[in-house]
Design a protein around this motif. Structure first.
Motif, short mmCIF file in Angstrom:
data_model
loop_
_atom_site.label_atom_id
_atom_site.label_comp_id
_atom_site.label_asym_id
_atom_site.label_seq_id
_atom_site.Cartn_x
_atom_site.Cartn_y
_atom_site.Cartn_z
N TYR A 221 45.03 37.38 50.02
CA TYR A 221 43.65 36.91 49.94
C TYR A 221 43.37 35.67 50.77
O TYR A 221 42.23 35.39 51.10
CB TYR A 221 43.21 36.72 48.49
CG TYR A 221 43.91 35.61 47.74
CD1 TYR A 221 43.40 34.32 47.75
CD2 TYR A 221 45.06 35.85 47.02
CE1 TYR A 221 44.03 33.31 47.06
CE2 TYR A 221 45.70 34.86 46.33
CZ TYR A 221 45.19 33.58 46.35
OH TYR A 221 45.81 32.59 45.67
N ASN B 279 39.28 36.75 55.62
CA ASN B 279 38.20 36.63 56.61
C ASN B 279 38.61 37.23 57.95
O ASN B 279 37.84 37.96 58.57
CB ASN B 279 37.76 35.18 56.78
CG ASN B 279 36.92 34.70 55.61
OD1 ASN B 279 36.34 35.50 54.89
ND2 ASN B 279 36.87 33.40 55.41
N TYR C 136 32.55 44.60 52.78
CA TYR C 136 32.54 44.00 51.45
C TYR C 136 32.69 42.49 51.55
O TYR C 136 33.12 41.95 52.57
CB TYR C 136 33.64 44.60 50.56
CG TYR C 136 35.03 44.29 51.04
CD1 TYR C 136 35.68 43.14 50.62
CD2 TYR C 136 35.69 45.14 51.91
CE1 TYR C 136 36.95 42.84 51.06
CE2 TYR C 136 36.95 44.86 52.35
CZ TYR C 136 37.58 43.70 51.92
OH TYR C 136 38.83 43.41 52.37
N ILE C 137 32.33 41.79 50.48
CA ILE C 137 32.43 40.33 50.50
C ILE C 137 33.43 39.78 49.49
O ILE C 137 33.82 38.63 49.58
CB ILE C 137 31.06 39.66 50.27
CG1 ILE C 137 30.48 40.06 48.92
CG2 ILE C 137 30.10 39.98 51.40
CD1 ILE C 137 29.28 39.22 48.50
N ALA C 138 33.83 40.60 48.52
CA ALA C 138 34.74 40.12 47.49
C ALA C 138 35.42 41.30 46.82
O ALA C 138 35.04 42.46 47.04
CB ALA C 138 33.98 39.30 46.44
N ASP D 159 27.93 42.80 49.63
CA ASP D 159 26.82 41.86 49.72
C ASP D 159 25.59 42.43 49.01
O ASP D 159 25.37 43.66 49.03
CB ASP D 159 26.50 41.59 51.20
CG ASP D 159 25.43 40.53 51.35
OD1 ASP D 159 25.77 39.35 51.27
OD2 ASP D 159 24.26 40.92 51.54
N MET E 134 27.32 33.09 44.01
CA MET E 134 28.71 33.44 44.30
C MET E 134 29.64 32.36 43.76
O MET E 134 29.21 31.24 43.48
CB MET E 134 28.88 33.66 45.80
CG MET E 134 28.12 34.88 46.34
SD MET E 134 28.37 36.42 45.42
CE MET E 134 30.06 36.80 45.83
N ASP F 1 31.70 30.26 44.87
CA ASP F 1 31.85 28.96 45.52
C ASP F 1 30.70 28.01 45.22
O ASP F 1 30.72 26.85 45.64
CB ASP F 1 32.03 29.14 47.03
CG ASP F 1 30.88 29.87 47.70
OD1 ASP F 1 30.13 30.60 47.00
OD2 ASP F 1 30.73 29.74 48.92
N VAL G 285 38.40 37.09 40.77
CA VAL G 285 37.49 37.41 41.85
C VAL G 285 38.06 36.76 43.11
O VAL G 285 38.36 35.57 43.12
CB VAL G 285 36.05 36.89 41.58
CG1 VAL G 285 35.16 37.12 42.80
CG2 VAL G 285 35.45 37.58 40.36
N TYR G 286 38.23 37.56 44.15
CA TYR G 286 38.73 37.09 45.43
C TYR G 286 37.55 37.00 46.37
O TYR G 286 36.90 38.01 46.66
CB TYR G 286 39.78 38.06 45.98
CG TYR G 286 40.94 38.28 45.04
CD1 TYR G 286 42.10 37.52 45.15
CD2 TYR G 286 40.87 39.25 44.03
CE1 TYR G 286 43.16 37.71 44.28
CE2 TYR G 286 41.93 39.45 43.17
CZ TYR G 286 43.07 38.69 43.30
OH TYR G 286 44.12 38.89 42.44
N TYR G 287 37.26 35.77 46.83
CA TYR G 287 36.07 35.56 47.64
C TYR G 287 36.32 34.42 48.62
O TYR G 287 36.78 33.34 48.22
CB TYR G 287 34.89 35.23 46.71
CG TYR G 287 33.59 34.91 47.41
CD1 TYR G 287 32.89 35.89 48.09
CD2 TYR G 287 33.07 33.63 47.39
CE1 TYR G 287 31.69 35.60 48.72
CE2 TYR G 287 31.87 33.33 48.01
CZ TYR G 287 31.19 34.32 48.68
OH TYR G 287 30.01 34.02 49.32
N LYS G 288 36.04 34.64 49.89
CA LYS G 288 36.19 33.64 50.95
C LYS G 288 37.56 32.94 50.89
O LYS G 288 37.64 31.72 50.85
CB LYS G 288 35.07 32.60 50.89
CG LYS G 288 33.73 33.15 51.32
CD LYS G 288 32.70 32.01 51.42
CE LYS G 288 31.40 32.52 51.95
NZ LYS G 288 30.38 31.47 52.03
#
Length: 189
Positions: free
Chosen positions: A44, A48, A58-60, A75, A95, A97, A131-134
């Motif tokens: 993860y 990016n 997808y975003i997450a 998104d 989101m 962050d 949740v895996y995001y950015k």
């Protein structure tokens, strides 16, 4: 008579080929999603660059180990962010962050192929969801579980000074009520 039998056999073969082709297409899509989810969860911190190279939309990813679920999240503006195709991030969401925000994710329960939250009722207080995001893994803990009348909106019972994740679905045994889970952010890594 023989001509009619031949026509019926050809029709059955053609129909079988069409059904088989649709199953193959669905299988390939599911396999690709599982491949992406597996890669993302184990890598993860590099997602990016993976997205840019592979043109991923997808975003997450949300992972709920208790019910053995890991799904792509799209998104809000993406056509795949649709409860009738996938899990859906609600437009009112913030989101992970965003400090003190609330990511709101809904999904179907029931018997359809899109009933990804069918086992959500198994979540209990203290269970974890990721949740895996950015390039960040957000760890949430279940702090509240309640039902809410299914009237087109959901009452969200959360602390205003906490980053949260809200998960909801129809109750399996009562389609006139939502089953709602509130989770608080406990760790970012």
């Amino acid at each position: 008579m023989l001509k009619k039998i031949l026509i019926i056999i050809i029709y059955i073969i053609a129909l079988s080929i069409i059904i088989f082709a649709q199953d193959i297409k669905k299988y390939k899509k599911e396999y690709k999603e599982k491949e992406i989810v597996g890669y993302y969860i184990s890598n993860y911190k590099n997602i990016n660059s993976f997205n840019k190279v592979n043109s991923v939309e997808y975003i997450a990813i949300i992972e709920i180990p208790k019910i053995n679920l890991a799904k792509l999240l799209y998104d809000i503006k993406n056509e795949n962010n649709n409860i009738d195709k996938n899990l859906e991030i609600m437009k009112e969401s913030k989101m992970p962050d965003i400090n003190d925000g609330n990511l709101i994710v809904g999904g179907h329960s029931g018997s359809s192929k899109y009933s990804y939250f069918n086992d959500l009722y198994k979540l209990e207080l203290e269970d974890l969801v990721y949740v895996y995001y950015k390039d960040v893994k957000y760890t949430y803990k279940v702090i509240n579980k309640y039902t809410d009348n299914k009237d087109g909106s959901i009452t969200i019972k959360k602390s205003k000074n906490k980053s949260t994740l809200t998960l909801f679905t129809c109750k399996n045994d009562d389609k006139s009520n939502y089953l709602v889970f509130i989770l608080e952010l406990i760790e970012k890594s």
